[in-house]
Design a protein around this motif. Structure first.
Motif, PDB file in Angstrom:
ATOM      1  N   VAL A 221       0.933  -1.206  -0.041  1.00  0.00           N
ATOM      2  CA  VAL A 221       0.037  -0.193  -0.057  1.00  0.00           C
ATOM      3  C   VAL A 221       0.992   1.134  -0.105  1.00  0.00           C
ATOM      4  O   VAL A 221       1.891   1.452   0.415  1.00  0.00           O
ATOM      5  CB  VAL A 221      -1.165  -0.033   1.140  1.00  0.00           C
ATOM      6  CG1 VAL A 221      -0.397   0.256   2.640  1.00  0.00           C
ATOM      7  CG2 VAL A 221      -2.120   1.202   1.143  1.00  0.00           C
ATOM      8  N   VAL A 222       0.479   2.470  -0.411  1.00  0.00           N
ATOM      9  CA  VAL A 222       1.230   3.562  -0.542  1.00  0.00           C
ATOM     10  C   VAL A 222       0.249   4.517   0.176  1.00  0.00           C
ATOM     11  O   VAL A 222      -1.242   4.827  -0.364  1.00  0.00           O
ATOM     12  CB  VAL A 222       1.635   4.004  -1.801  1.00  0.00           C
ATOM     13  CG1 VAL A 222       0.427   4.346  -3.231  1.00  0.00           C
ATOM     14  CG2 VAL A 222       2.456   5.422  -1.552  1.00  0.00           C
ATOM     15  N   THR A 223       0.674   5.318   1.319  1.00  0.00           N
ATOM     16  CA  THR A 223      -0.124   6.238   1.744  1.00  0.00           C
ATOM     17  C   THR A 223       0.816   7.657   1.498  1.00  0.00           C
ATOM     18  O   THR A 223       0.223   8.309   0.692  1.00  0.00           O
ATOM     19  CB  THR A 223      -0.458   6.097   3.267  1.00  0.00           C
ATOM     20  OG1 THR A 223       0.570   5.561   3.992  1.00  0.00           O
ATOM     21  CG2 THR A 223      -1.644   4.951   3.205  1.00  0.00           C
ATOM     22  N   THR A 224       1.454   7.949   2.645  1.00  0.00           N
ATOM     23  CA  THR A 224       2.471   9.139   2.339  1.00  0.00           C
ATOM     24  C   THR A 224       3.523   9.135   1.430  1.00  0.00           C
ATOM     25  O   THR A 224       3.836   9.943   0.750  1.00  0.00           O
ATOM     26  CB  THR A 224       3.224   9.597   3.891  1.00  0.00           C
ATOM     27  OG1 THR A 224       3.959   8.354   4.050  1.00  0.00           O
ATOM     28  CG2 THR A 224       2.041   9.518   4.835  1.00  0.00           C
ATOM     29  N   GLY A 225       3.993   7.690   1.282  1.00  0.00           N
ATOM     30  CA  GLY A 225       4.884   7.311   0.109  1.00  0.00           C
ATOM     31  C   GLY A 225       6.348   7.581   0.624  1.00  0.00           C
ATOM     32  O   GLY A 225       7.366   7.492   0.114  1.00  0.00           O
ATOM     33  N   SER A 244      10.055   2.923 -11.490  1.00  0.00           N
ATOM     34  CA  SER A 244       8.641   2.869 -11.336  1.00  0.00           C
ATOM     35  C   SER A 244       8.085   2.317 -10.080  1.00  0.00           C
ATOM     36  O   SER A 244       8.592   1.436  -9.732  1.00  0.00           O
ATOM     37  CB  SER A 244       8.076   2.113 -12.862  1.00  0.00           C
ATOM     38  OG  SER A 244       8.534   2.852 -13.961  1.00  0.00           O
ATOM     39  N   VAL A 245       6.879   2.706  -9.875  1.00  0.00           N
ATOM     40  CA  VAL A 245       6.430   1.973  -8.487  1.00  0.00           C
ATOM     41  C   VAL A 245       4.999   1.514  -8.787  1.00  0.00           C
ATOM     42  O   VAL A 245       4.127   2.068  -9.467  1.00  0.00           O
ATOM     43  CB  VAL A 245       6.139   3.401  -7.397  1.00  0.00           C
ATOM     44  CG1 VAL A 245       5.381   2.933  -6.437  1.00  0.00           C
ATOM     45  CG2 VAL A 245       7.786   3.659  -7.022  1.00  0.00           C
ATOM     46  N   ALA A 246       4.746   0.277  -8.120  1.00  0.00           N
ATOM     47  CA  ALA A 246       3.459  -0.232  -8.397  1.00  0.00           C
ATOM     48  C   ALA A 246       3.027  -0.604  -7.002  1.00  0.00           C
ATOM     49  O   ALA A 246       3.904  -1.363  -6.354  1.00  0.00           O
ATOM     50  CB  ALA A 246       3.533  -1.362  -9.335  1.00  0.00           C
ATOM     51  N   THR A 247       1.963  -0.352  -6.376  1.00  0.00           N
ATOM     52  CA  THR A 247       1.368  -0.919  -5.171  1.00  0.00           C
ATOM     53  C   THR A 247      -0.115  -1.591  -5.458  1.00  0.00           C
ATOM     54  O   THR A 247      -0.728  -1.147  -6.243  1.00  0.00           O
ATOM     55  CB  THR A 247       1.202   0.196  -3.998  1.00  0.00           C
ATOM     56  OG1 THR A 247       0.229   1.066  -4.461  1.00  0.00           O
ATOM     57  CG2 THR A 247       2.514   0.714  -4.002  1.00  0.00           C
ATOM     58  N   LEU A 248      -0.253  -2.526  -4.606  1.00  0.00           N
ATOM     59  CA  LEU A 248      -1.677  -3.128  -4.662  1.00  0.00           C
ATOM     60  C   LEU A 248      -2.609  -2.224  -4.154  1.00  0.00           C
ATOM     61  O   LEU A 248      -3.844  -2.102  -5.152  1.00  0.00           O
ATOM     62  CB  LEU A 248      -1.694  -4.416  -3.490  1.00  0.00           C
ATOM     63  CG  LEU A 248      -2.898  -5.177  -3.272  1.00  0.00           C
ATOM     64  CD1 LEU A 248      -3.564  -5.519  -4.618  1.00  0.00           C
ATOM     65  CD2 LEU A 248      -2.698  -6.432  -2.258  1.00  0.00           C
TER      66      LEU A 248
END
Ligand SMILES: [Zn+2]
Length: 253
Positions: A221-225, A244-248
């Protein structure tokens, strides 16, 4: 229970020795489903034979972001002015008390690793068709501290990476980026304090093989990063790298 085990052995025997056709075996499958139902991890309904992890309804209903097709999206914006990221996206929107939260809770705390692998595969199938991700070379999950990993038995982000790697037909790597401190980011701290807290907790190991690669950095998960930013900053020390970034899921507002 003893009776069921005997029955199961009988079915295995019938299948192996008597070469019962597969359509007959499916009756056995249906029969066993009565005793050991496989359920959808999102809604709890019984899965059909061809389904796994999620039922068709949930697969359709879960809130997909479609960010992977948008050059500018809320997940990309998290990193603006902080760290140089090629593109960022999430599969689902995270809402408190929602189905995605339920799914992630089971992935993280209930030992349901298959949720990570399954959603990773699902996401990978979308990502590899996106211009922003088509040239990804390697998948790197945000590492968990070895102590914590031992306690939980697995790293949920690594399970997600495994599914993504399978969809991309590319390797995933857990040796280049490591976690040196077990401390978690504390949500009550200010962004700056959080950054102070996380920037020292990751380290780079031997990375010769990563030079000039496009890395897909992944987390549940990404919230504040802040965590992903710290990982990306560390990885950007590798010459010629693109990240690159990928989160569920993403919990953006
Ligand atoms: Zn369902």
């Amino acid at each position: 229970m003893k009776f069921l085990t005997k029955l199961l052995n009988l079915f295995i025997f019938l299948y192996n020795k008597l070469k019962i056709p597969l359509d007959k075996v499916s009756y056995f499958y249906d029969f066993f489903s009565l005793f050991f139902p496989r359920i959808c991890y999102s809604c709890g309904n019984t899965l059909f034979r061809h389904e796994e992890v999620l039922c068709g309804y949930c697969l359709h209903q879960l809130p997909k972001t479609n960010f992977w097709g948008e050059e500018d999206n809320p997940v990309c914006r998290i990193f603006w002015g902080r760290v140089n990221i090629n593109h960022a996206s999430s599969l689902y929107y995270f809402a408190k008390g929602g189905k995605v939260q339920h799914l992630m809770h089971q992935l993280k705390y209930k030992g349901k690793k298959e949720i990570g692998v399954y959603t990773g595969k699902l996401f990978g199938d979308y990502l590899k068709k996106s211009v922003f991700y088509s040239d990804v070379d390697v998948i790197i999950p945000v590492p968990l501290h070895p102590k914590r990993k031992r306690k939980r038995g697995y790293n949920q982000s690594e399970m997600f990476a495994r599914g993504l790697a399978e969809a991309f037909a590319k390797p995933y790597d857990i040796h280049t980026l490591v976690r040196t401190y077990a401390s978690e980011t504390q949500t009550k701290k200010s962004r700056f304090r959080r950054w102070e807290n996380v920037k020292e907790i990751f380290a780079l190991k031997d990375h010769q093989h990563m030079i000039n690669k496009h890395i897909l950095l992944v987390d549940d998960v990404v919230t504040t990063g802040a965590t992903l930013e710290a990982c990306a900053t560390m990885l950007l020390q590798i010459p010629g790298i693109k990240i690159s970034v990928a989160t569920l899921a993403c919990a953006t507002h």
